[in-house]
Design an enzyme around this catalytic site. Structure first.
Site, short mmCIF file in Angstrom:
data_model
loop_
_atom_site.label_atom_id
_atom_site.label_comp_id
_atom_site.label_asym_id
_atom_site.label_seq_id
_atom_site.Cartn_x
_atom_site.Cartn_y
_atom_site.Cartn_z
N TYR A 272 0.85 -1.19 0.00
CA TYR A 272 0.00 0.00 0.00
C TYR A 272 0.89 1.25 0.00
O TYR A 272 1.70 1.45 0.91
CB TYR A 272 -0.91 0.02 1.24
CG TYR A 272 -2.01 -1.01 1.24
CD1 TYR A 272 -2.23 -1.85 0.15
CD2 TYR A 272 -2.84 -1.17 2.34
CE1 TYR A 272 -3.25 -2.80 0.15
CE2 TYR A 272 -3.87 -2.11 2.35
CZ TYR A 272 -4.05 -2.92 1.27
OH TYR A 272 -5.06 -3.86 1.29
N GLY B 242 -17.47 2.16 -2.90
CA GLY B 242 -18.08 3.48 -2.72
C GLY B 242 -19.40 3.67 -3.42
O GLY B 242 -20.14 4.61 -3.13
N LEU C 201 -22.18 1.94 -3.26
CA LEU C 201 -23.36 1.70 -2.44
C LEU C 201 -23.73 2.89 -1.55
O LEU C 201 -24.80 2.89 -0.94
CB LEU C 201 -23.17 0.44 -1.59
CG LEU C 201 -23.26 -0.88 -2.36
CD1 LEU C 201 -22.70 -2.04 -1.52
CD2 LEU C 201 -24.70 -1.16 -2.78
N SER D 83 -13.76 -3.64 0.66
CA SER D 83 -14.71 -2.90 -0.19
C SER D 83 -16.16 -3.23 0.16
O SER D 83 -16.97 -3.55 -0.72
CB SER D 83 -14.45 -3.20 -1.67
OG SER D 83 -13.18 -2.77 -2.07
N LYS E 199 -23.50 7.86 -4.01
CA LYS E 199 -22.90 9.08 -4.53
C LYS E 199 -22.84 9.12 -6.06
O LYS E 199 -22.72 10.20 -6.65
CB LYS E 199 -21.50 9.27 -3.95
CG LYS E 199 -20.47 8.28 -4.47
CD LYS E 199 -19.05 8.61 -4.03
CE LYS E 199 -18.88 8.44 -2.56
NZ LYS E 199 -17.46 8.65 -2.15
#
Length: 325
Positions: free
Chosen positions: A53, A210, A212, A205, A215
């Site tokens: 990461y 994102g 759900l 996730s 947006k």
């Protein structure tokens, strides 16, 4: 925050975990510090990272924050090894690579052990028992307290989990895979194997990358992950018509419960059988705080059934009883 046992082990973790995928890359030190402090203040303990990461920056940043912001002993620290930035070989599960990667992770994190160490992916070019031996060595040496895997399919998880139950080996505590109302593939074989073997599932996730949260219902916001060059391709597969129907159902449920689509989607996956703790990644502390406030929400059975129906994956032979097909 409620604590849960990870699989059939004595390790207890908060039932929501904090993800650090974007730390050191899209999330700077100030925002990361606010997130970690908010998470800790809410009673969160499980913090998930990986050696790749941010090219190692996420671990380095987390280590600095533990040094001055949140006591190391208050966190359940999880990291992963095995992914490599090589287009010809995306994973390296060799014992030598894994153990060297763990030592490098510990140096970046500024600690002498992690609470959970996971193989980041299955390596088809290395015997599985060699990769798993690295987990055993890490636990016996004290560098890791518990072991797990990530991104293993059903047969891989079943083989690894069964192998670790034999002899003087370390039981697998957890398995981390993507799981949400938009991605229920783990229900086919991974989740049944995990539950049978006593392995706790750590969904990544859990908000459908994102989507759900709702947006994207009216387009792609310019400040969203979907609009970024780096993360856009990650979000795009969940912007199709099938996903839209599921997101609409989540929004309808949220309206009926006087809450948000984020809370409905997160509560659904958090309370699925076999799930220990969804891993939530946020860009800002405000977003994270909104997610953590799901703690008091439990979905009514009729809402769960409705969401199950609208998002149901197609599982036929041989998953269903052949005599009913």
């Amino acid at each position: 925050m409620e604590q849960r046992h990870l699989g059939r082990t004595g390790l207890r973790v908060s039932r929501i975990g904090l993800g650090t995928l974007t730390w050191g890359r899209d999330t700077d030190e100030h925002d990361a510090a606010e997130q970690l402090k908010s998470f800790w203040d809410a009673g969160g303990t499980l913090v998930d990272t990986a050696d790749v990461y941010g090219g190692g920056e996420a671990e380095y940043l987390l280590g600095r924050l533990m040094e001055r912001l949140v006591p190391r002993q208050d966190l359940v620290l999880s990291t992963k090894a095995g992914s490599v930035p090589d287009p010809d070989r995306r994973t390296d599960g060799s014992r030598g690579h894994l153990l060297a990667a763990l030592d490098a992770s510990l140096a970046r994190l500024g600690t002498d052990h992690v609470d959970l160490w996971q193989l980041h992916a299955f390596d088809p070019y290395t015997p599985l028992e060699e990769s798993l031996q690295a987990l055993d060595i890490a636990v016996r040496s004290g560098r890791a307290r518990y072991a797990g895997v990530a991104n293993f399919c059903g047969w891989q998880l079943a083989k690894a989990g069964t192998w670790q139950l034999g002899g003087d080996r370390t039981r697998l505590a957890g398995a981390q895979l993507e799981y949400s109302l938009l991605q229920r593939g783990v229900e086919r074989e991974v989740l049944p194997a995990a539950r049978d073997l006593g392995i706790g599932l750590l969904p990544s996730s859990p908000l459908g990358r994102g989507v759900l949260t709702g947006k994207y219902r009216s387009g792609t916001p310019t400040d969203s992950r979907g609009a970024s060059e780096r993360m856009g391709p990650f979000v795009e597969p969940y912007l199709d018509e099938a996903a839209r129907r599921i997101v609409d159902a989540v929004a309808t449920a949220a309206d009926g419960l006087a809450t948000t689509p984020l809370h409905v989607a997160l509560a659904w996956v958090r309370d699925r059988p076999g799930v220990t703790a969804p891993i939530v990644g946020a860009r800002t502390a405000r977003q994270l705080t909104a997610a953590l406030s799901v703690e008091t929400l439990s979905l009514p059975d009729e809402i769960c059934r409705a969401l199950d129906d609208v998002s149901a994956p197609v599982h036929r032979y041989p998953d269903h009883d052949w005599s009913t097909l």
